[in-house]
Motif scaffolding. Structure first.
Motif, PDB file in Angstrom:
ATOM      1  N   UNK A 218       9.602 -17.704 -24.017  1.00 54.75           N
ATOM      2  CA  UNK A 218      10.553 -17.207 -23.332  1.00 54.75           C
ATOM      3  C   UNK A 218      10.456 -17.418 -21.767  1.00 54.75           C
ATOM      4  N   UNK A 219      11.637 -18.205 -21.256  1.00 57.91           N
ATOM      5  CA  UNK A 219      11.297 -18.375 -19.791  1.00 57.91           C
ATOM      6  C   UNK A 219      12.757 -18.030 -19.080  1.00 57.91           C
ATOM      7  N   UNK A 220      12.564 -17.888 -17.726  1.00 59.24           N
ATOM      8  CA  UNK A 220      13.584 -17.700 -16.805  1.00 59.24           C
ATOM      9  C   UNK A 220      13.978 -18.955 -16.087  1.00 59.24           C
ATOM     10  N   UNK A 221      15.148 -19.354 -16.198  1.00 60.40           N
ATOM     11  CA  UNK A 221      15.600 -20.701 -15.667  1.00 60.40           C
ATOM     12  C   UNK A 221      15.533 -20.663 -14.115  1.00 60.40           C
ATOM     13  N   UNK A 222      15.490 -21.899 -13.582  1.00 60.24           N
ATOM     14  CA  UNK A 222      15.578 -21.774 -12.020  1.00 60.24           C
ATOM     15  C   UNK A 222      16.937 -21.272 -11.599  1.00 60.24           C
ATOM     16  N   UNK A 223      16.954 -20.963 -10.421  1.00 63.34           N
ATOM     17  CA  UNK A 223      18.351 -20.614  -9.862  1.00 63.34           C
ATOM     18  C   UNK A 223      19.334 -21.575  -9.713  1.00 63.34           C
ATOM     19  N   UNK A 224      20.518 -21.315 -10.095  1.00 61.61           N
ATOM     20  CA  UNK A 224      21.723 -22.165 -10.040  1.00 61.61           C
ATOM     21  C   UNK A 224      21.351 -23.405 -11.096  1.00 61.61           C
ATOM     22  N   UNK A 225      21.146 -23.032 -12.199  1.00 62.18           N
ATOM     23  CA  UNK A 225      21.008 -23.988 -13.258  1.00 62.18           C
ATOM     24  C   UNK A 225      22.156 -23.979 -14.164  1.00 62.18           C
ATOM     25  N   UNK A 226      22.749 -25.271 -14.379  1.00 64.38           N
ATOM     26  CA  UNK A 226      23.940 -25.455 -15.056  1.00 64.38           C
ATOM     27  C   UNK A 226      23.620 -26.449 -16.382  1.00 64.38           C
ATOM     28  N   UNK A 227      24.137 -26.269 -17.310  1.00 66.66           N
ATOM     29  CA  UNK A 227      23.690 -27.139 -18.499  1.00 66.66           C
ATOM     30  C   UNK A 227      25.245 -27.496 -19.253  1.00 66.66           C
ATOM     31  N   UNK A 228      24.996 -28.560 -19.901  1.00 64.94           N
ATOM     32  CA  UNK A 228      26.237 -28.822 -20.899  1.00 64.94           C
ATOM     33  C   UNK A 228      25.865 -29.250 -22.066  1.00 64.94           C
ATOM     34  N   UNK A 229      26.824 -29.330 -22.874  1.00 62.32           N
ATOM     35  CA  UNK A 229      26.667 -29.657 -24.300  1.00 62.32           C
ATOM     36  C   UNK A 229      26.114 -31.281 -24.469  1.00 62.32           C
ATOM     37  N   UNK A 230      26.485 -31.950 -23.738  1.00 59.93           N
ATOM     38  CA  UNK A 230      26.020 -33.568 -23.789  1.00 59.93           C
ATOM     39  C   UNK A 230      24.533 -33.745 -23.229  1.00 59.93           C
ATOM     40  N   UNK A 231      23.950 -32.769 -22.798  1.00 61.33           N
ATOM     41  CA  UNK A 231      22.562 -32.812 -22.156  1.00 61.33           C
ATOM     42  C   UNK A 231      21.529 -33.097 -23.353  1.00 61.33           C
ATOM     43  N   UNK A 232      20.273 -33.242 -22.998  1.00 59.25           N
ATOM     44  CA  UNK A 232      19.103 -33.681 -24.100  1.00 59.25           C
ATOM     45  C   UNK A 232      17.848 -33.027 -23.459  1.00 59.25           C
ATOM     46  N   UNK A 233      16.868 -33.284 -24.325  1.00 52.37           N
ATOM     47  CA  UNK A 233      15.652 -32.931 -24.139  1.00 52.37           C
ATOM     48  C   UNK A 233      14.592 -34.094 -24.674  1.00 52.37           C
ATOM     49  N   UNK A 234      13.561 -34.334 -24.103  1.00 51.19           N
ATOM     50  CA  UNK A 234      12.750 -35.648 -24.649  1.00 51.19           C
ATOM     51  C   UNK A 234      11.721 -35.063 -25.724  1.00 51.19           C
ATOM     52  N   UNK A 235      11.166 -35.837 -26.323  1.00 51.28           N
ATOM     53  CA  UNK A 235      10.218 -35.548 -27.264  1.00 51.28           C
ATOM     54  C   UNK A 235       8.967 -35.243 -26.063  1.00 51.28           C
ATOM     55  N   UNK A 236       7.820 -34.232 -26.457  1.00 52.78           N
ATOM     56  CA  UNK A 236       6.712 -34.040 -25.728  1.00 52.78           C
ATOM     57  C   UNK A 236       5.917 -35.433 -25.510  1.00 52.78           C
ATOM     58  N   UNK A 237       5.607 -35.673 -24.276  1.00 53.07           N
ATOM     59  CA  UNK A 237       4.858 -36.693 -23.622  1.00 53.07           C
ATOM     60  C   UNK A 237       3.183 -36.462 -23.286  1.00 53.07           C
ATOM     61  N   UNK A 238       2.441 -37.392 -22.993  1.00 53.32           N
ATOM     62  CA  UNK A 238       1.189 -36.655 -22.482  1.00 53.32           C
ATOM     63  C   UNK A 238       0.987 -36.990 -21.018  1.00 53.32           C
ATOM     64  N   UNK A 239       2.283 -37.908 -20.420  1.00 53.16           N
ATOM     65  CA  UNK A 239       2.262 -38.232 -19.008  1.00 53.16           C
ATOM     66  C   UNK A 239       3.592 -37.565 -18.519  1.00 53.16           C
ATOM     67  N   UNK A 240       3.517 -36.973 -17.164  1.00 60.98           N
ATOM     68  CA  UNK A 240       4.594 -36.392 -16.727  1.00 60.98           C
ATOM     69  C   UNK A 240       5.834 -37.601 -16.429  1.00 60.98           C
ATOM     70  N   UNK A 241       5.127 -38.620 -15.936  1.00 69.76           N
ATOM     71  CA  UNK A 241       6.138 -39.709 -15.640  1.00 69.76           C
ATOM     72  C   UNK A 241       6.920 -40.229 -16.676  1.00 69.76           C
ATOM     73  N   UNK A 242       6.463 -40.560 -17.577  1.00 71.26           N
ATOM     74  CA  UNK A 242       6.728 -40.692 -19.007  1.00 71.26           C
ATOM     75  C   UNK A 242       7.818 -39.942 -19.359  1.00 71.26           C
ATOM     76  N   UNK A 243       7.504 -38.676 -19.110  1.00 75.18           N
ATOM     77  CA  UNK A 243       8.692 -37.729 -19.539  1.00 75.18           C
ATOM     78  C   UNK A 243      10.036 -37.867 -18.737  1.00 75.18           C
ATOM     79  N   UNK A 244       9.707 -37.951 -17.491  1.00 73.11           N
ATOM     80  CA  UNK A 244      10.736 -38.045 -16.245  1.00 73.11           C
ATOM     81  C   UNK A 244      11.404 -39.617 -16.258  1.00 73.11           C
ATOM     82  N   UNK A 245      11.139 -40.417 -17.043  1.00 78.26           N
ATOM     83  CA  UNK A 245      11.890 -41.644 -17.179  1.00 78.26           C
ATOM     84  C   UNK A 245      13.300 -41.623 -17.996  1.00 78.26           C
ATOM     85  N   UNK A 246      13.642 -40.574 -18.511  1.00 77.75           N
ATOM     86  CA  UNK A 246      14.620 -40.415 -19.349  1.00 77.75           C
ATOM     87  C   UNK A 246      15.832 -39.422 -18.735  1.00 77.75           C
TER      88      UNK A 246
END
Length: 246
Positions: A218-246
């Motif tokens: 259970x997490x508290x989101x950073x301030x002023x976080x907005x999300x939409x129904x067309x957003x997405x989450x990636x699969x778990x990656x072993x490397x941060x840079x790989x995760x942030x390429x999407x």
């Protein structure tokens, strides 16, 4: 009378010649023997012998040799024993080190909210993205299967998953290691029907990818976080840079 003197003279001469002849034979024999002895150089027979045969060990030398042999055997036995103990100690040390880590021989488990620490942070690039980090806090390796299942606030459905972000292999985390997933807060078209988020529940998936396993993070989101129904989450990656390429 004359005849007798002549005979006597002849006999005397004959006897003298015989005596001289015998003397000459005796001198020649002595001279030949001397020459035969001089013909053999001194030590010639010794030169033909090996050094070991020429200087055999006495009783003292044999005793000394035996003592050296015994000493050498004792030293060899001591060295062998020390080497054996050293090898045994090194082996024991390796076994001790392996046991101390407690990871190489432990069977992996599934990562859950109970054996990981999950954080969420805002990133500058790419824009409108959050980064999820799950760190293994347990004592055993764990597998971060598939993608995390997200629920923002009181949303009725789980957040969409970017299927094209599937890694080639399941991410395995040793204790202390982390897995990463990025959240694209909204997609195309964007700017419409956005929701201000305050809370995020992160569920871990089992190997079967059916339902969820364990308690969520259970997490508290950073301030002023907005999300939409067309957003997405990636699969778990072993490397941060790989995760942030999407």
């Amino acid at each position: 009378m004359r005849s007798n003197r002549v005979r006597t003279t002849v006999l005397a001469a004959t006897a003298l010649l015989a005596a001289l002849s015998l003397t000459a034979c005796s001198d020649n024999g002595s001279s030949d023997n001397g020459k035969a002895g001089a013909a053999a150089p001194a030590g010639s027979a010794t030169d033909q012998q090996s050094p070991a045969a020429a200087t055999p060990n006495t009783g003292k030398d044999a005793k000394d040799a035996g003592s050296k042999s015994n000493t050498s055997a004792a030293d060899t036995a001591s060295t062998s024993a020390s080497t054996s103990k050293g090898s045994a100690g090194a082996t024991a040390g390796r076994k001790s080190n392996t046991g101390a880590t407690g990871t190489s021989s432990s069977s992996p488990v599934t990562c859950t909210g109970g054996n990981t620490k999950v954080t969420v942070t805002k990133v500058s690039r790419p824009i409108n993205h959050l980064l999820l980090t799950a760190t293994n806090t347990g004592s055993r390796p764990c597998y971060a299967y598939h993608a995390p299942a997200l629920r923002f606030d009181d949303a009725q459905a789980a957040f969409p998953v970017a299927r094209n972000s599937m890694p080639q292999a399941v991410v395995a985390l040793e204790p202390g290691q982390s897995a990463y997933a990025s959240i694209g807060l909204f997609g195309e078209p964007d700017g419409k029907d956005l929701h201000k988020g305050k809370h995020l529940a992160v569920y871990f998936m089992p190997k079967s990818n059916s339902g969820s396993i364990g308690a969520p993070a259970e997490l508290t989101l950073p301030a002023n976080t907005y999300w939409g129904d067309n957003g997405f989450v990636t699969y778990w990656q072993s490397n941060m840079d790989d995760a942030l390429t999407y």
